[in-house]
Enzyme design. Structure first.
Site, PDB file in Angstrom:
ATOM      1  N   LYS A  40      -5.840   3.438   0.094  1.00 25.93           N
ATOM      2  CA  LYS A  40      -4.401   3.241  -0.159  1.00 25.93           C
ATOM      3  C   LYS A  40      -4.173   2.059  -1.099  1.00 25.93           C
ATOM      4  CE  LYS A  40      -1.631   2.291   3.474  1.00 25.93           C
ATOM      5  NZ  LYS A  40      -0.912   1.008   3.265  1.00 25.93           N
ATOM      6  N   SER A  41      -4.826   0.942  -0.848  1.00 27.45           N
ATOM      7  CA  SER A  41      -4.625  -0.246  -1.701  1.00 27.45           C
ATOM      8  C   SER A  41      -5.021   0.056  -3.145  1.00 27.45           C
ATOM      9  CB  SER A  41      -5.498  -1.403  -1.206  1.00 27.45           C
ATOM     10  OG  SER A  41      -5.089  -1.806   0.065  1.00 27.45           O
ATOM     11  N   ARG A  45      -2.597   0.431  -6.757  1.00 22.42           N
ATOM     12  CA  ARG A  45      -2.923  -0.384  -7.935  1.00 22.42           C
ATOM     13  C   ARG A  45      -3.290   0.475  -9.134  1.00 22.42           C
ATOM     14  NH1 ARG A  45      -3.518  -3.195  -3.314  1.00 22.42           N
ATOM     15  NH2 ARG A  45      -3.563  -5.480  -3.321  1.00 22.42           N
ATOM     16  N   ARG A 141      10.922  -6.444   7.245  1.00 26.73           N
ATOM     17  CA  ARG A 141       9.702  -7.235   6.969  1.00 26.73           C
ATOM     18  C   ARG A 141      10.026  -8.395   6.005  1.00 26.73           C
ATOM     19  NH1 ARG A 141       4.798  -3.297   5.797  1.00 26.73           N
ATOM     20  NH2 ARG A 141       3.683  -5.260   6.057  1.00 26.73           N
ATOM     21  N   GLN A 188      -1.183  -8.917  -0.871  1.00 30.90           N
ATOM     22  CA  GLN A 188       0.050  -8.429  -1.513  1.00 30.90           C
ATOM     23  C   GLN A 188       0.697  -9.557  -2.306  1.00 30.90           C
ATOM     24  OE1 GLN A 188       2.293  -6.827   1.761  1.00 30.90           O
ATOM     25  NE2 GLN A 188       1.063  -4.969   1.864  1.00 30.90           N
ATOM     26  N   ASP A 338      -5.736  -4.612   8.868  1.00 29.63           N
ATOM     27  CA  ASP A 338      -5.111  -3.341   9.276  1.00 29.63           C
ATOM     28  C   ASP A 338      -5.852  -2.657  10.429  1.00 29.63           C
ATOM     29  OD1 ASP A 338      -3.136  -3.625   7.372  1.00 29.63           O
ATOM     30  OD2 ASP A 338      -4.311  -2.605   5.829  1.00 29.63           O
ATOM     31  N   LYS A 365       3.675  -6.684  10.224  1.00 33.43           N
ATOM     32  CA  LYS A 365       3.205  -5.427   9.607  1.00 33.43           C
ATOM     33  C   LYS A 365       4.298  -4.358   9.760  1.00 33.43           C
ATOM     34  CE  LYS A 365      -0.507  -6.997   8.007  1.00 33.43           C
ATOM     35  NZ  LYS A 365      -0.609  -7.114   6.554  1.00 33.43           N
ATOM     36  N   ARG A 369       2.731  -5.565  15.211  1.00 34.52           N
ATOM     37  CA  ARG A 369       1.548  -4.844  15.697  1.00 34.52           C
ATOM     38  C   ARG A 369       0.870  -5.522  16.866  1.00 34.52           C
ATOM     39  NH1 ARG A 369      -1.249  -2.706  10.324  1.00 34.52           N
ATOM     40  NH2 ARG A 369       0.129  -0.919  10.152  1.00 34.52           N
ATOM     41  N   ARG A 413      -0.495   3.118  12.048  1.00 34.89           N
ATOM     42  CA  ARG A 413      -1.775   2.707  12.648  1.00 34.89           C
ATOM     43  C   ARG A 413      -1.691   2.696  14.178  1.00 34.89           C
ATOM     44  NH1 ARG A 413      -4.705   2.367   8.256  1.00 34.89           N
ATOM     45  NH2 ARG A 413      -3.784   1.375   6.435  1.00 34.89           N
TER      46      ARG A 413
HETATM   47  C1  S3P Z   1      -2.615  -4.669   1.364  1.00 31.47           C
HETATM   48  C2  S3P Z   1      -2.700  -5.924   1.906  1.00 31.47           C
HETATM   49  C3  S3P Z   1      -2.537  -6.201   3.344  1.00 31.47           C
HETATM   50  C4  S3P Z   1      -2.609  -4.926   4.185  1.00 31.47           C
HETATM   51  C5  S3P Z   1      -1.854  -3.796   3.573  1.00 31.47           C
HETATM   52  C6  S3P Z   1      -2.399  -3.480   2.192  1.00 31.47           C
HETATM   53  C7  S3P Z   1      -2.787  -4.510  -0.089  1.00 31.47           C
HETATM   54  O1  S3P Z   1      -1.268  -6.794   3.556  1.00 31.47           O
HETATM   55  O2  S3P Z   1      -2.139  -5.173   5.474  1.00 31.47           O
HETATM   56  O3  S3P Z   1      -1.952  -2.629   4.372  1.00 31.47           O
HETATM   57  O4  S3P Z   1      -2.986  -3.381  -0.543  1.00 31.47           O
HETATM   58  O5  S3P Z   1      -2.730  -5.537  -0.793  1.00 31.47           O
HETATM   59  P1  S3P Z   1      -1.048  -8.386   3.430  1.00 31.47           P
HETATM   60  O6  S3P Z   1      -1.182  -8.749   2.022  1.00 31.47           O
HETATM   61  O7  S3P Z   1       0.343  -8.618   3.947  1.00 31.47           O
HETATM   62  O8  S3P Z   1      -2.091  -8.996   4.314  1.00 31.47           O
END
Ligand code: S3P
Length: 457
Positions: A40-41, A45, A141, A188, A338, A365, A369, A413
Protein backbone atom coordinates in the site's frame (compact mmCIF):
# COMPACT_ATOMS: atom_id res chain seq x y z
CA UNK A 1 -10.93 -0.49 31.86
CA UNK A 2 -14.27 -0.11 30.15
CA UNK A 3 -14.76 -0.72 26.45
CA UNK A 4 -16.34 2.24 24.69
CA UNK A 5 -16.91 2.89 20.98
CA UNK A 6 -14.36 5.25 19.48
CA UNK A 7 -16.42 6.97 16.86
CA UNK A 8 -19.97 8.09 17.08
CA UNK A 9 -21.78 5.64 14.83
CA UNK A 10 -24.38 6.91 12.40
CA UNK A 11 -27.70 5.05 12.08
CA UNK A 12 -26.52 3.12 9.00
CA UNK A 13 -23.54 1.76 10.87
CA UNK A 14 -25.65 0.89 13.92
CA UNK A 15 -28.07 -1.06 11.71
CA UNK A 16 -25.16 -2.88 10.09
CA UNK A 17 -23.76 -3.79 13.52
CA UNK A 18 -27.07 -5.14 14.74
CA UNK A 19 -27.70 -7.19 11.62
CA UNK A 20 -24.11 -8.38 11.12
CA UNK A 21 -23.83 -12.04 10.37
CA UNK A 22 -20.24 -12.13 9.31
CA UNK A 23 -18.65 -15.07 11.09
CA UNK A 24 -15.13 -16.40 11.45
CA UNK A 25 -14.94 -19.95 12.86
CA UNK A 26 -12.40 -22.49 14.06
CA UNK A 27 -10.18 -23.59 11.17
CA UNK A 28 -7.28 -25.99 10.72
CA UNK A 29 -5.21 -27.66 7.97
CA UNK A 30 -4.62 -24.38 6.09
CA UNK A 31 -2.86 -25.27 2.89
CA UNK A 32 -1.89 -23.82 -0.49
CA UNK A 33 -0.03 -20.98 -2.16
CA UNK A 34 -1.14 -17.35 -2.46
CA UNK A 35 0.25 -14.08 -3.83
CA UNK A 36 -0.29 -10.99 -1.72
CA UNK A 37 -1.46 -7.75 -3.42
CA UNK A 38 0.96 -4.85 -3.89
CA UNK A 39 2.32 -2.87 -0.97
CA UNK A 40 0.00 0.00 0.00
CA UNK A 41 2.73 2.51 0.92
CA UNK A 42 4.66 1.87 -2.30
CA UNK A 43 1.46 1.97 -4.40
CA UNK A 44 0.50 5.47 -3.15
CA UNK A 45 4.01 6.73 -3.81
CA UNK A 46 4.24 5.16 -7.30
CA UNK A 47 1.01 6.91 -8.34
CA UNK A 48 2.25 10.27 -7.01
CA UNK A 49 5.77 10.06 -8.45
CA UNK A 50 4.58 8.70 -11.83
CA UNK A 51 2.15 11.64 -12.00
CA UNK A 52 5.07 14.03 -11.43
CA UNK A 53 7.41 12.35 -13.95
CA UNK A 54 7.44 13.64 -17.52
CA UNK A 55 6.18 10.85 -19.78
CA UNK A 56 4.49 7.47 -19.48
CA UNK A 57 5.07 5.11 -16.53
CA UNK A 58 3.77 1.54 -16.25
CA UNK A 59 3.03 0.26 -12.75
CA UNK A 60 2.56 -3.48 -12.46
CA UNK A 61 0.98 -5.01 -9.35
CA UNK A 62 -0.41 -1.68 -8.10
CA UNK A 63 -2.68 -2.28 -5.11
CA UNK A 64 -6.22 -1.83 -6.47
CA UNK A 65 -7.84 -0.74 -3.20
CA UNK A 66 -10.06 2.11 -2.08
CA UNK A 67 -7.14 3.86 -0.31
CA UNK A 68 -4.94 3.85 -3.42
CA UNK A 69 -7.93 4.93 -5.54
CA UNK A 70 -8.09 8.10 -3.43
CA UNK A 71 -4.52 8.91 -4.48
CA UNK A 72 -5.35 8.10 -8.12
CA UNK A 73 -8.38 10.44 -8.05
CA UNK A 74 -6.38 13.19 -6.38
CA UNK A 75 -3.55 13.02 -8.92
CA UNK A 76 -6.09 13.01 -11.79
CA UNK A 77 -7.64 16.17 -10.38
CA UNK A 78 -4.20 17.85 -10.55
CA UNK A 79 -3.98 16.99 -14.27
CA UNK A 80 -2.25 13.57 -14.49
CA UNK A 81 -3.74 10.95 -16.77
CA UNK A 82 -4.06 7.58 -15.02
CA UNK A 83 -5.52 4.42 -16.48
CA UNK A 84 -6.02 1.25 -14.44
CA UNK A 85 -6.27 -0.90 -17.58
CA UNK A 86 -6.49 -4.29 -15.89
CA UNK A 87 -6.94 -5.24 -12.26
CA UNK A 88 -3.42 -4.29 -11.23
CA UNK A 89 -1.81 -2.78 -14.37
CA UNK A 90 -1.68 0.98 -14.30
CA UNK A 91 -0.48 3.45 -16.93
CA UNK A 92 0.29 6.99 -15.82
CA UNK A 93 1.09 9.98 -18.01
CA UNK A 94 2.82 12.45 -15.73
CA UNK A 95 2.73 16.22 -15.95
CA UNK A 96 6.12 17.12 -14.49
CA UNK A 97 7.18 18.73 -11.20
CA UNK A 98 5.89 22.32 -11.09
CA UNK A 99 2.81 21.69 -13.26
CA UNK A 100 -0.04 20.73 -10.88
CA UNK A 101 -3.29 22.44 -11.86
CA UNK A 102 -5.81 23.67 -9.29
CA UNK A 103 -8.51 21.00 -8.78
CA UNK A 104 -12.07 21.96 -9.79
CA UNK A 105 -13.65 20.27 -6.75
CA UNK A 106 -12.81 19.29 -3.15
CA UNK A 107 -10.87 16.01 -2.96
CA UNK A 108 -12.29 13.22 -0.78
CA UNK A 109 -9.52 11.05 0.70
CA UNK A 110 -11.91 8.45 2.13
CA UNK A 111 -10.17 6.45 4.88
CA UNK A 112 -6.59 7.05 3.74
CA UNK A 113 -4.23 8.86 6.10
CA UNK A 114 -1.27 8.20 3.82
CA UNK A 115 -2.97 9.69 0.75
CA UNK A 116 -4.13 12.83 2.54
CA UNK A 117 -0.88 13.53 4.41
CA UNK A 118 1.42 12.92 1.43
CA UNK A 119 -0.71 15.08 -0.85
CA UNK A 120 -1.03 17.87 1.74
CA UNK A 121 2.77 17.98 1.43
CA UNK A 122 2.75 17.88 -2.35
CA UNK A 123 0.35 20.82 -2.86
CA UNK A 124 1.93 23.07 -0.24
CA UNK A 125 4.61 24.34 -2.66
CA UNK A 126 2.20 25.11 -5.57
CA UNK A 127 0.30 28.42 -5.97
CA UNK A 128 -3.07 26.63 -5.98
CA UNK A 129 -6.00 26.26 -3.57
CA UNK A 130 -7.06 22.70 -2.68
CA UNK A 131 -9.88 21.46 -0.43
CA UNK A 132 -9.26 18.17 1.42
CA UNK A 133 -11.79 15.97 3.21
CA UNK A 134 -12.30 12.33 4.27
CA UNK A 135 -14.57 9.77 5.95
CA UNK A 136 -15.74 9.60 9.60
CA UNK A 137 -12.45 8.02 10.67
CA UNK A 138 -10.05 10.24 8.68
CA UNK A 139 -11.75 13.47 9.76
CA UNK A 140 -10.88 12.59 13.39
CA UNK A 141 -7.15 12.01 12.81
CA UNK A 142 -4.56 14.68 13.69
CA UNK A 143 -3.23 16.71 10.76
CA UNK A 144 -1.10 19.41 12.38
CA UNK A 145 1.84 17.02 12.53
CA UNK A 146 2.05 17.65 8.75
CA UNK A 147 0.55 21.10 8.31
CA UNK A 148 2.77 22.77 11.01
CA UNK A 149 6.09 22.01 9.28
CA UNK A 150 4.56 22.58 5.82
CA UNK A 151 3.62 26.14 6.84
CA UNK A 152 7.37 26.90 6.84
CA UNK A 153 7.44 26.35 3.05
CA UNK A 154 5.11 29.38 2.83
CA UNK A 155 1.79 27.50 2.58
CA UNK A 156 -1.37 28.48 4.44
CA UNK A 157 -3.71 25.89 6.02
CA UNK A 158 -7.21 26.28 7.42
CA UNK A 159 -8.05 23.23 9.55
CA UNK A 160 -11.33 22.41 11.28
CA UNK A 161 -10.79 23.05 15.00
CA UNK A 162 -7.12 23.80 14.20
CA UNK A 163 -6.34 20.06 13.84
CA UNK A 164 -8.70 18.12 11.59
CA UNK A 165 -10.08 17.71 8.05
CA UNK A 166 -11.75 19.36 6.18
CA UNK A 167 -8.68 21.46 5.35
CA UNK A 168 -8.26 24.26 2.81
CA UNK A 169 -4.70 24.70 1.57
CA UNK A 170 -3.38 27.77 -0.18
CA UNK A 171 0.01 26.65 -1.45
CA UNK A 172 3.06 28.92 -1.44
CA UNK A 173 3.53 31.35 -4.35
CA UNK A 174 7.26 31.46 -3.74
CA UNK A 175 8.09 28.31 -1.75
CA UNK A 176 11.10 28.33 0.58
CA UNK A 177 12.99 25.04 1.19
CA UNK A 178 13.17 23.95 4.84
CA UNK A 179 15.14 21.82 7.29
CA UNK A 180 12.85 19.98 9.67
CA UNK A 181 13.67 17.73 12.63
CA UNK A 182 10.88 15.20 13.11
CA UNK A 183 8.85 15.32 16.34
CA UNK A 184 7.02 12.00 15.84
CA UNK A 185 8.38 8.90 14.10
CA UNK A 186 6.13 9.12 11.02
CA UNK A 187 6.93 8.18 7.44
CA UNK A 188 3.86 10.12 6.36
CA UNK A 189 5.23 13.37 7.83
CA UNK A 190 8.72 12.71 6.41
CA UNK A 191 7.27 11.96 2.96
CA UNK A 192 4.98 15.01 3.01
CA UNK A 193 8.03 17.24 3.55
CA UNK A 194 10.12 15.53 0.87
CA UNK A 195 7.24 15.80 -1.64
CA UNK A 196 6.84 19.50 -0.78
CA UNK A 197 10.59 19.93 -1.26
CA UNK A 198 10.33 18.65 -4.85
CA UNK A 199 8.86 22.01 -5.92
CA UNK A 200 10.88 24.33 -3.65
CA UNK A 201 14.06 25.88 -5.07
CA UNK A 202 17.14 24.83 -3.04
CA UNK A 203 17.70 22.05 -0.51
CA UNK A 204 15.03 20.58 1.76
CA UNK A 205 16.26 18.38 4.63
CA UNK A 206 14.39 16.06 7.01
CA UNK A 207 16.15 14.87 10.18
CA UNK A 208 14.90 11.63 11.75
CA UNK A 209 15.81 10.47 15.26
CA UNK A 210 14.10 7.12 14.68
CA UNK A 211 14.16 5.59 11.20
CA UNK A 212 10.76 5.20 9.56
CA UNK A 213 9.82 3.34 6.36
CA UNK A 214 12.06 4.64 3.58
CA UNK A 215 10.00 3.92 0.44
CA UNK A 216 9.80 7.58 -0.63
CA UNK A 217 13.59 7.83 -0.62
CA UNK A 218 14.06 4.49 -2.43
CA UNK A 219 11.45 5.33 -5.06
CA UNK A 220 12.77 8.85 -5.69
CA UNK A 221 16.10 7.21 -6.60
CA UNK A 222 14.28 4.68 -8.78
CA UNK A 223 12.62 7.58 -10.68
CA UNK A 224 16.12 9.06 -11.22
CA UNK A 225 15.88 11.82 -8.60
CA UNK A 226 19.00 12.59 -6.58
CA UNK A 227 18.48 12.30 -2.83
CA UNK A 228 21.16 12.06 -0.13
CA UNK A 229 20.98 10.14 3.13
CA UNK A 230 23.60 10.20 5.87
CA UNK A 231 23.79 9.30 9.55
CA UNK A 232 25.32 11.82 11.97
CA UNK A 233 25.08 11.85 15.79
CA UNK A 234 22.58 8.95 15.70
CA UNK A 235 20.27 10.92 13.40
CA UNK A 236 19.27 10.26 9.81
CA UNK A 237 19.62 13.31 7.49
CA UNK A 238 17.68 13.09 4.21
CA UNK A 239 18.11 15.91 1.69
CA UNK A 240 16.99 16.73 -1.84
CA UNK A 241 17.24 19.72 -4.12
CA UNK A 242 13.89 20.82 -5.54
CA UNK A 243 12.73 21.65 -9.07
CA UNK A 244 14.61 18.85 -10.88
CA UNK A 245 13.09 16.06 -13.00
CA UNK A 246 11.59 12.64 -12.36
CA UNK A 247 11.95 10.09 -15.17
CA UNK A 248 9.06 7.74 -16.01
CA UNK A 249 9.55 4.09 -15.00
CA UNK A 250 8.36 0.54 -15.57
CA UNK A 251 7.92 -0.77 -12.07
CA UNK A 252 6.56 -3.83 -10.26
CA UNK A 253 5.15 -3.24 -6.78
CA UNK A 254 6.22 -5.91 -4.24
CA UNK A 255 3.65 -7.70 -2.04
CA UNK A 256 2.61 -5.89 1.16
CA UNK A 257 4.23 -7.39 4.31
CA UNK A 258 1.47 -5.92 6.51
CA UNK A 259 -1.19 -7.72 4.42
CA UNK A 260 0.88 -10.94 4.32
CA UNK A 261 0.94 -10.77 8.13
CA UNK A 262 -2.68 -12.08 8.36
CA UNK A 263 -2.25 -15.36 6.45
CA UNK A 264 1.22 -15.75 8.03
CA UNK A 265 -0.16 -15.60 11.58
CA UNK A 266 -3.15 -17.78 10.58
CA UNK A 267 -0.72 -20.41 9.24
CA UNK A 268 1.29 -20.30 12.47
CA UNK A 269 -1.62 -20.60 14.91
CA UNK A 270 -4.07 -22.89 13.06
CA UNK A 271 -3.28 -26.55 13.62
CA UNK A 272 -1.67 -28.72 10.94
CA UNK A 273 -1.08 -25.88 8.45
CA UNK A 274 1.53 -25.37 5.76
CA UNK A 275 1.15 -22.40 3.42
CA UNK A 276 3.28 -20.50 0.88
CA UNK A 277 3.05 -16.75 0.38
CA UNK A 278 4.85 -15.40 -2.67
CA UNK A 279 6.62 -12.10 -3.33
CA UNK A 280 6.56 -10.44 0.12
CA UNK A 281 8.50 -7.19 0.63
CA UNK A 282 10.97 -7.37 3.50
CA UNK A 283 12.68 -4.07 4.23
CA UNK A 284 14.53 -3.40 7.53
CA UNK A 285 12.27 -0.34 8.13
CA UNK A 286 9.15 -2.57 7.81
CA UNK A 287 10.13 -6.01 9.15
CA UNK A 288 9.53 -5.62 12.92
CA UNK A 289 6.62 -8.07 12.95
CA UNK A 290 8.70 -10.74 11.21
CA UNK A 291 11.57 -10.22 13.71
CA UNK A 292 9.04 -10.67 16.55
CA UNK A 293 7.58 -13.83 15.03
CA UNK A 294 11.09 -15.29 14.55
CA UNK A 295 11.85 -14.56 18.24
CA UNK A 296 8.56 -16.24 19.22
CA UNK A 297 9.70 -19.45 17.53
CA UNK A 298 7.66 -19.18 14.31
CA UNK A 299 8.43 -21.73 11.62
CA UNK A 300 8.81 -19.37 8.65
CA UNK A 301 11.34 -19.99 5.89
CA UNK A 302 12.38 -17.20 3.52
CA UNK A 303 13.40 -18.21 -0.02
CA UNK A 304 13.60 -16.96 -3.62
CA UNK A 305 15.11 -13.56 -2.75
CA UNK A 306 14.47 -10.98 -5.50
CA UNK A 307 15.00 -7.28 -6.11
CA UNK A 308 11.81 -5.42 -7.13
CA UNK A 309 11.57 -1.62 -7.40
CA UNK A 310 14.75 -1.17 -5.34
CA UNK A 311 13.28 -3.36 -2.57
CA UNK A 312 13.91 -7.00 -1.57
CA UNK A 313 11.16 -9.64 -1.72
CA UNK A 314 10.98 -13.25 -0.52
CA UNK A 315 8.61 -16.19 -0.81
CA UNK A 316 7.57 -17.35 2.67
CA UNK A 317 6.73 -20.87 3.79
CA UNK A 318 4.78 -20.94 7.05
CA UNK A 319 4.07 -24.00 9.23
CA UNK A 320 1.96 -24.39 12.39
CA UNK A 321 4.17 -23.47 15.33
CA UNK A 322 4.13 -23.47 19.07
CA UNK A 323 4.79 -19.78 19.80
CA UNK A 324 6.42 -18.21 22.88
CA UNK A 325 5.36 -14.91 24.53
CA UNK A 326 7.35 -11.80 23.64
CA UNK A 327 8.44 -8.46 25.13
CA UNK A 328 8.48 -6.01 22.19
CA UNK A 329 10.72 -2.95 22.79
CA UNK A 330 9.36 0.53 22.05
CA UNK A 331 12.21 1.18 19.55
CA UNK A 332 10.75 -1.47 17.26
CA UNK A 333 7.41 0.35 16.87
CA UNK A 334 8.16 2.35 13.69
CA UNK A 335 9.13 -0.84 11.81
CA UNK A 336 5.84 -2.62 12.66
CA UNK A 337 3.39 0.14 13.47
CA UNK A 338 0.53 -1.37 11.43
CA UNK A 339 1.12 -4.90 12.65
CA UNK A 340 0.35 -4.79 16.39
CA UNK A 341 -3.29 -5.97 16.04
CA UNK A 342 -2.22 -9.20 14.31
CA UNK A 343 0.81 -9.67 16.61
CA UNK A 344 -1.68 -9.38 19.50
CA UNK A 345 -3.56 -12.36 18.02
CA UNK A 346 -0.31 -14.38 17.84
CA UNK A 347 0.59 -13.39 21.45
CA UNK A 348 -2.89 -14.47 22.64
CA UNK A 349 -2.04 -18.01 21.49
CA UNK A 350 1.12 -18.32 23.62
CA UNK A 351 1.35 -19.63 27.19
CA UNK A 352 2.35 -16.57 29.21
CA UNK A 353 2.60 -12.82 29.29
CA UNK A 354 3.56 -10.68 26.29
CA UNK A 355 4.22 -6.94 26.57
CA UNK A 356 4.15 -4.51 23.63
CA UNK A 357 5.79 -1.24 24.69
CA UNK A 358 5.62 2.36 23.46
CA UNK A 359 2.35 2.27 21.50
CA UNK A 360 1.30 5.95 21.69
CA UNK A 361 1.17 6.24 17.87
CA UNK A 362 -1.42 3.45 17.75
CA UNK A 363 -3.97 5.84 19.26
CA UNK A 364 -4.05 7.98 16.09
CA UNK A 365 -4.48 5.31 13.42
CA UNK A 366 -7.71 4.55 11.49
CA UNK A 367 -9.19 4.13 14.97
CA UNK A 368 -7.62 4.30 18.44
CA UNK A 369 -5.98 0.95 17.76
CA UNK A 370 -4.62 0.47 21.26
CA UNK A 371 -8.18 0.53 22.59
CA UNK A 372 -9.39 -1.37 19.50
CA UNK A 373 -7.00 -4.26 20.23
CA UNK A 374 -8.03 -4.25 23.89
CA UNK A 375 -11.70 -4.37 22.89
CA UNK A 376 -11.54 -7.19 20.35
CA UNK A 377 -9.34 -9.39 22.56
CA UNK A 378 -11.26 -8.82 25.81
CA UNK A 379 -14.65 -9.35 24.13
CA UNK A 380 -13.42 -12.78 23.08
CA UNK A 381 -12.22 -13.92 26.50
CA UNK A 382 -8.54 -12.93 26.39
CA UNK A 383 -6.88 -11.49 29.49
CA UNK A 384 -5.52 -8.14 28.26
CA UNK A 385 -4.59 -4.82 29.91
CA UNK A 386 -3.56 -1.36 28.78
CA UNK A 387 -0.93 0.19 31.04
CA UNK A 388 -0.26 3.74 29.80
CA UNK A 389 1.20 3.20 26.29
CA UNK A 390 1.89 -0.51 26.80
CA UNK A 391 -0.29 -3.51 26.03
CA UNK A 392 -0.09 -6.62 28.21
CA UNK A 393 -1.55 -9.89 26.98
CA UNK A 394 -1.79 -13.03 29.11
CA UNK A 395 -2.21 -15.69 26.45
CA UNK A 396 -3.05 -19.38 26.35
CA UNK A 397 -2.03 -21.84 23.66
CA UNK A 398 -5.43 -23.53 23.94
CA UNK A 399 -7.00 -20.52 22.21
CA UNK A 400 -9.69 -18.15 23.50
CA UNK A 401 -13.39 -18.68 24.15
CA UNK A 402 -14.45 -16.32 21.31
CA UNK A 403 -18.14 -15.65 20.72
CA UNK A 404 -17.83 -11.84 20.78
CA UNK A 405 -19.10 -9.24 18.33
CA UNK A 406 -16.24 -7.00 17.17
CA UNK A 407 -16.84 -3.35 16.31
CA UNK A 408 -14.24 -2.41 13.74
CA UNK A 409 -14.78 1.37 13.88
CA UNK A 410 -13.78 1.70 10.20
CA UNK A 411 -10.43 0.04 10.93
CA UNK A 412 -9.42 -2.61 8.38
CA UNK A 413 -6.62 -4.03 10.54
CA UNK A 414 -8.95 -4.63 13.50
CA UNK A 415 -11.40 -6.36 11.09
CA UNK A 416 -8.77 -8.70 9.60
CA UNK A 417 -7.15 -9.47 12.98
CA UNK A 418 -10.54 -10.39 14.49
CA UNK A 419 -11.20 -12.75 11.59
CA UNK A 420 -7.87 -14.52 12.24
CA UNK A 421 -8.69 -14.71 15.97
CA UNK A 422 -12.04 -16.35 15.10
CA UNK A 423 -10.09 -19.11 13.32
CA UNK A 424 -8.62 -20.30 16.66
CA UNK A 425 -11.53 -19.54 19.03
CA UNK A 426 -13.91 -22.11 20.57
CA UNK A 427 -16.97 -20.11 19.48
CA UNK A 428 -17.21 -18.18 16.20
CA UNK A 429 -16.45 -14.44 16.25
CA UNK A 430 -18.87 -11.98 14.66
CA UNK A 431 -17.57 -8.83 12.91
CA UNK A 432 -19.76 -5.75 12.33
CA UNK A 433 -18.19 -4.48 9.10
CA UNK A 434 -15.95 -6.16 6.56
CA UNK A 435 -16.28 -3.38 3.92
CA UNK A 436 -13.40 -1.55 5.58
CA UNK A 437 -11.00 -4.35 4.51
CA UNK A 438 -11.25 -3.00 0.93
CA UNK A 439 -9.04 -0.06 1.92
CA UNK A 440 -5.91 -2.24 1.96
CA UNK A 441 -6.59 -5.92 1.06
CA UNK A 442 -9.64 -6.27 -1.24
CA UNK A 443 -9.27 -10.04 -1.85
CA UNK A 444 -8.46 -10.92 1.79
CA UNK A 445 -11.58 -13.07 2.36
CA UNK A 446 -11.17 -14.87 -0.97
CA UNK A 447 -7.48 -15.70 -0.30
CA UNK A 448 -8.11 -16.79 3.29
CA UNK A 449 -10.94 -19.08 2.15
CA UNK A 450 -8.66 -20.50 -0.56
CA UNK A 451 -6.23 -21.50 2.22
CA UNK A 452 -9.08 -23.21 4.10
CA UNK A 453 -10.35 -20.52 6.50
CA UNK A 454 -13.93 -21.04 7.69
CA UNK A 455 -15.34 -17.59 7.10
CA UNK A 456 -18.99 -17.08 6.24
CA UNK A 457 -21.60 -14.40 5.69
C1 S3P B 1 2.56 4.85 6.16
C2 S3P B 1 3.12 5.23 7.36
C3 S3P B 1 2.59 4.81 8.66
C4 S3P B 1 1.60 3.65 8.54
C5 S3P B 1 0.65 3.84 7.40
C6 S3P B 1 1.41 3.95 6.09
C7 S3P B 1 3.16 5.34 4.91
O1 S3P B 1 1.92 5.90 9.26
O2 S3P B 1 0.89 3.49 9.73
O3 S3P B 1 -0.25 2.74 7.31
O4 S3P B 1 2.85 4.80 3.85
O5 S3P B 1 3.98 6.29 4.99
P1 S3P B 1 2.70 6.99 10.16
O6 S3P B 1 3.56 7.77 9.27
O7 S3P B 1 1.62 7.82 10.78
O8 S3P B 1 3.46 6.19 11.17
Amino acid sequence: MSAKPLLTMNQDQKNKTLSSNFLSSKSSDLNGEITIPGDKSISHRCVILSSLAIGESKINGLLNSSDVNCTINAMKSFGASIDMSSNDECTVNGIGIGSLKQPDNPIDFGNSGTAVRLILGLVSTYPIETHFTGDESLTQRPMRRVTDPLTDFGANFELRNKEFLPIVVKGANLPIPITYEMEVASAQVKSAILLAGLNAPGITTVVEKEKTRDHTETLLKYYGYEISQEERNNKNFISLEGQKYLSPVNIKVPGDPSSAAYPVVAGLICKNSNIKIKNVLLNPTRDGLYRCLDEMGAKITYSNKKNEAGEITYDLEVKSSSLKPIDVPAERAPSMIDDYPILAVAASLTNGISIFRGLSELKVKESDRLLGIYNFLSKNGIDVKIDSNNLIINGSSGGPKGGGLVETNLDHRIAMSSIILGMVSDESIRIDDIETIKTSFPNFIELMKKLGARISV
